[in-house]
Design an enzyme around this catalytic site. Sequence first.
Site, PDB file in Angstrom:
ATOM      1  N   PRO A   1       0.982  -1.174   0.048  1.00  0.00           N
ATOM      2  CA  PRO A   1       0.035  -0.100   0.182  1.00  0.00           C
ATOM      3  C   PRO A   1       0.872   0.884  -0.034  1.00  0.00           C
ATOM      4  O   PRO A   1       1.908   1.234   1.091  1.00  0.00           O
ATOM      5  CB  PRO A   1      -0.728  -0.221   1.364  1.00  0.00           C
ATOM      6  CG  PRO A   1      -0.992  -1.563   1.629  1.00  0.00           C
ATOM      7  CD  PRO A   1       0.143  -2.255   1.052  1.00  0.00           C
ATOM      8  N   GLU A   2       0.440   2.277  -0.859  1.00  0.00           N
ATOM      9  CA  GLU A   2       1.239   3.404  -1.110  1.00  0.00           C
ATOM     10  C   GLU A   2       0.427   4.481  -0.272  1.00  0.00           C
ATOM     11  O   GLU A   2      -0.575   4.089   0.195  1.00  0.00           O
ATOM     12  CB  GLU A   2       1.791   3.797  -2.558  1.00  0.00           C
ATOM     13  CG  GLU A   2       2.441   2.857  -3.000  1.00  0.00           C
ATOM     14  CD  GLU A   2       2.971   3.059  -4.291  1.00  0.00           C
ATOM     15  OE1 GLU A   2       3.065   4.170  -4.677  1.00  0.00           O
ATOM     16  OE2 GLU A   2       3.560   2.052  -5.021  1.00  0.00           O
TER      17      GLU A   2
ATOM     18  N   ARG B   1      13.670  -2.416  -8.539  1.00  0.00           N
ATOM     19  CA  ARG B   1      12.271  -2.086  -8.842  1.00  0.00           C
ATOM     20  C   ARG B   1      11.988  -2.183 -10.157  1.00  0.00           C
ATOM     21  O   ARG B   1      12.628  -1.527 -10.961  1.00  0.00           O
ATOM     22  CB  ARG B   1      11.548  -0.964  -7.989  1.00  0.00           C
ATOM     23  CG  ARG B   1      12.085  -0.694  -6.603  1.00  0.00           C
ATOM     24  CD  ARG B   1      11.494  -1.810  -5.579  1.00  0.00           C
ATOM     25  NE  ARG B   1      10.068  -1.827  -5.568  1.00  0.00           N
ATOM     26  CZ  ARG B   1       9.268  -1.282  -4.831  1.00  0.00           C
ATOM     27  NH1 ARG B   1       9.911  -0.210  -4.005  1.00  0.00           N
ATOM     28  NH2 ARG B   1       7.857  -1.232  -4.813  1.00  0.00           N
TER      29      ARG B   1
ATOM     30  N   LYS C   1       3.327   6.621   5.236  1.00  0.00           N
ATOM     31  CA  LYS C   1       2.526   5.471   4.999  1.00  0.00           C
ATOM     32  C   LYS C   1       2.232   4.792   6.422  1.00  0.00           C
ATOM     33  O   LYS C   1       1.552   3.540   6.391  1.00  0.00           O
ATOM     34  CB  LYS C   1       3.158   4.140   4.058  1.00  0.00           C
ATOM     35  CG  LYS C   1       3.492   4.817   2.770  1.00  0.00           C
ATOM     36  CD  LYS C   1       4.659   3.560   2.100  1.00  0.00           C
ATOM     37  CE  LYS C   1       4.983   4.102   0.687  1.00  0.00           C
ATOM     38  NZ  LYS C   1       5.810   3.249  -0.266  1.00  0.00           N
TER      39      LYS C   1
END
Length: 271
Positions: A2-3, A261, A58
């Site tokens: 989750p961002e 990434r 976050k």
Amino acid sequence: MPELPEVETTLRGLAPHLVGQRIHGVILRRPDLRWPIAEQIEQLLPGATITDVRRRAKYLLIDTDAGGSAVLHLGMSGSLRVLPGDTPPRAHDHVDISLQNGRVLRFNDPRRFGCLLWQRDCETHELLASLGPEPLSPAFTGDYLHALARGRRAAVKTFLMDQAVVVGVGNIYAAESLHRAGISPLREAGKVSRERYRRLADAVKEILAYAIQRGGTTLRDFISPDGAPGYFEQELMVYGREGQACKHCGRELKHATIGQRATVWCAACQR
């Protein structure tokens, strides 16, 4: 993982059900998360009243009148739901915080990469103290990015995802923001002009605000507190679309690994 939009969506879904509620009890079914659940959670939360629910980067911060706050991170796959108190626990339901209204705040974390900590002063916690500005705040501007990037040779996408530079911009929204700003993720951060950083800062703000409006992005694990998926996935321009056509120019999207990434971009639209 989750961002920022997913955590903000969680916050907005939870806050109306939590603020002002007195905590009746805490059940820890499995405290051995990536960061072990703080023992103060069991000791200090029962009897406390929730005074506010906030977000920093976050992290969700649940403020109480017990002299501190619960600091919660959803990790890779965690979720929070407010449920009727008699709802049977499912697999990976590690924590229940029962409320005076008979409902329960339940933390589910299949991969156990999340955390639930206790802190007297959240801003001084080691996980929060060195974080950069919030991307939707006035402090986050193109001029700020340009000044900070001076002399940096790292790829601009890696720079943008550095939580000491700006918080909450992870892989999804970094890729989407760079595409909107027309900047190649491979370009050295120190070689991006001031004007292009201004476009990038605007793109970050626009995309994050819209993603929050759409309830975040559901890829694998994220659901909002009411169980609904996030709908920003339908708006993605580049993330997860390697080999497909760019929605702007029709060219095939490229794929590479930057800073460990996966990165997707359009070589024609992004320079």
